[in-house]
Motif scaffolding. Structure first.
Motif, short mmCIF file in Angstrom:
data_model
loop_
_atom_site.label_atom_id
_atom_site.label_comp_id
_atom_site.label_asym_id
_atom_site.label_seq_id
_atom_site.Cartn_x
_atom_site.Cartn_y
_atom_site.Cartn_z
N LEU A 206 56.34 -15.06 44.94
CA LEU A 206 55.51 -14.57 43.85
C LEU A 206 54.43 -13.61 44.32
CD1 LEU A 206 55.08 -17.86 41.78
CD2 LEU A 206 56.59 -15.93 41.30
N ILE A 207 54.10 -13.61 45.61
CA ILE A 207 53.05 -12.71 46.10
C ILE A 207 53.64 -11.63 47.01
CG2 ILE A 207 51.30 -14.54 45.97
CD1 ILE A 207 51.48 -14.58 49.10
N ARG A 208 54.88 -11.27 46.77
CA ARG A 208 55.53 -10.26 47.60
C ARG A 208 54.74 -8.94 47.66
NH1 ARG A 208 61.48 -8.70 45.98
NH2 ARG A 208 61.67 -10.97 46.25
N PRO A 209 54.23 -8.43 46.52
CA PRO A 209 53.45 -7.17 46.63
C PRO A 209 52.26 -7.28 47.59
CG PRO A 209 53.96 -7.65 44.34
CD PRO A 209 54.35 -8.85 45.13
N ALA A 210 51.55 -8.41 47.53
CA ALA A 210 50.40 -8.57 48.42
C ALA A 210 50.84 -8.67 49.88
CB ALA A 210 49.59 -9.80 48.03
N MET A 211 51.95 -9.35 50.13
CA MET A 211 52.46 -9.46 51.50
C MET A 211 52.82 -8.09 52.06
SD MET A 211 52.53 -12.81 52.21
CE MET A 211 53.87 -13.24 53.29
N ILE A 212 53.43 -7.25 51.22
CA ILE A 212 53.79 -5.91 51.65
C ILE A 212 52.54 -5.08 51.93
CG2 ILE A 212 54.93 -3.77 50.96
CD1 ILE A 212 56.99 -5.46 49.49
N VAL A 213 51.51 -5.25 51.09
CA VAL A 213 50.25 -4.54 51.33
C VAL A 213 49.64 -4.95 52.66
CG1 VAL A 213 47.88 -4.27 50.51
CG2 VAL A 213 49.77 -4.14 48.90
N PHE A 274 54.45 3.98 54.30
CA PHE A 274 53.60 4.07 53.11
C PHE A 274 54.41 4.54 51.91
CE2 PHE A 274 50.84 6.40 50.20
CZ PHE A 274 49.91 5.41 49.91
N LEU A 275 55.30 5.52 52.10
CA LEU A 275 56.11 6.00 50.99
C LEU A 275 57.09 4.93 50.51
CD1 LEU A 275 56.90 9.65 52.20
CD2 LEU A 275 55.28 8.92 50.42
N GLU A 283 50.55 -1.75 43.24
CA GLU A 283 50.56 -3.00 42.49
C GLU A 283 49.65 -4.05 43.13
OE1 GLU A 283 53.80 -6.37 40.96
OE2 GLU A 283 54.46 -4.55 41.99
N GLY A 284 49.67 -4.11 44.46
CA GLY A 284 48.84 -5.09 45.15
C GLY A 284 47.36 -4.82 44.98
N ILE A 285 46.97 -3.54 45.07
CA ILE A 285 45.56 -3.21 44.90
C ILE A 285 45.13 -3.44 43.46
CG2 ILE A 285 43.89 -1.32 45.00
CD1 ILE A 285 44.73 -2.42 47.71
N ALA A 286 46.01 -3.15 42.49
CA ALA A 286 45.65 -3.28 41.07
C ALA A 286 45.47 -4.73 40.66
CB ALA A 286 46.72 -2.62 40.21
#
Length: 292
Positions: A206-213, A274-275, A283-286
């Protein structure tokens, strides 16, 4: 009634036109700022493909007359490229893995577990963000020297140990964990799942975007690290790519085009990652501050 409707329509039309004008101005301003921020990257790309006479020409040449790859070949010949590439990868990979694992453990504990003085411990972790890295440099170097790790070709163990020291990543992941409803954990506990199973099977997907960030930021930070590698690594064979770029830049001959070619090679992995992760990065920052 007709006059009132006409006045209302005209006022709405003026407001709509005003909104459109403001949007157009904001778009133009955004494009202008994008050009300003992208210009150094273009200048780096241009400098990597011009010849020696064009890079020193006045007025400057904006488009190379005969683009070629000789600058890359000559620049790579000045350093031990494959060796230094391996050194960079051998440090970055354990650092990124260690960062993601340790900060996600800490973020999950601070967000979902109940233990004594949880708030105080979290404040202590966050307060380390105000501590300059130079304060811990001497004891850290003394520790690694005592363990016989300083000056090794690949600082895999130190990189892994130091990965968990980023309080910002702990805060970022904690904020994400707190957006996940508590009912999911309670339902998993009823089904007999333990804390680690809840963390690995429910929370992490569920926190995949944050992990990628976190992985992206930690990769960029470690890949571009120069200060600590200059202190710990002593010989050219042990240097990372940024150190190799520093060697070429420090040569007496004015080989600026080769320096820019090497700088493009060193920067390319950060740009590529980054690309690739740009969607998850935004998404993670938002979503970071949705729940505090």
């Amino acid at each position: 009634m007709a006059v009132s409707a006409t006045v209302k329509y005209s006022s709405l039309k003026r407001a709509k036109n005003k909104t459109k004008a403001v949007n157009v101005i904001l778009i133009l301003l955004s494009c202008l700022l994008a050009l300003v921020f992208a210009f150094p990257l273009y200048w780096l790309l241009r400098g990597a493909f011009v010849n020696h006479s064009e890079i020193l020409a006045r007025p400057p040449v904006f488009i190379p007359s005969e683009p070629g790859f000789d600058n890359f070949r000559l620049g790579l010949e000045r350093i031990q490229f494959l060796r230094q590439l391996w050194n960079s990868v051998s440090i970055v990979v354990p650092y990124v893995i260690g960062t993601v694992l340790t900060t996600s453990f800490a973020g999950y504990a601070f967000a979902k577990l109940r233990f004594p003085l949880r708030g105080m411990w979290f404040v202590l972790v966050i307060s380390t963000m105000m501590l300059p890295s130079a304060v811990t440099l001497l004891p850290q170097y003394s520790l690694y020297t005592s363990l016989g790790l300083a000056g090794k070709p690949a600082l895999i163990i130190p990189a892994f140990f130091c990965a968990g020291g980023n309080a910002y990543f702990v805060f970022l992941l904690r904020q994400f964990f707190m957006t996940i409803p508590l009912e999911l954990s309670e339902a998993a506990k009823i089904d007999g799942a333990g804390y680690f199973r809840i963390y690995s099977r429910i929370m992490l997907p569920l926190i995949r975007p944050a992990m990628i960030v976190v992985a992206l930021f930690s990769f960029i930070n470690c890949w571009n690290e120069f200060f600590y590698t200059m202190i710990y690594l002593k010989t050219e064979a042990d240097y990372t790519l940024p150190m190799g770029l520093y060697i070429v830049n420090g040569m007496r001959i004015p080989n600026y085009e080769q320096v820019m070619a090497l700088a493009l090679v060193v920067t390319a992995p950060c740009l590529v990652f980054f690309l690739i992760g740009n969607k998850y990065f935004v998404e993670g920052i938002a979503l970071t501050g949705i729940k505090g």
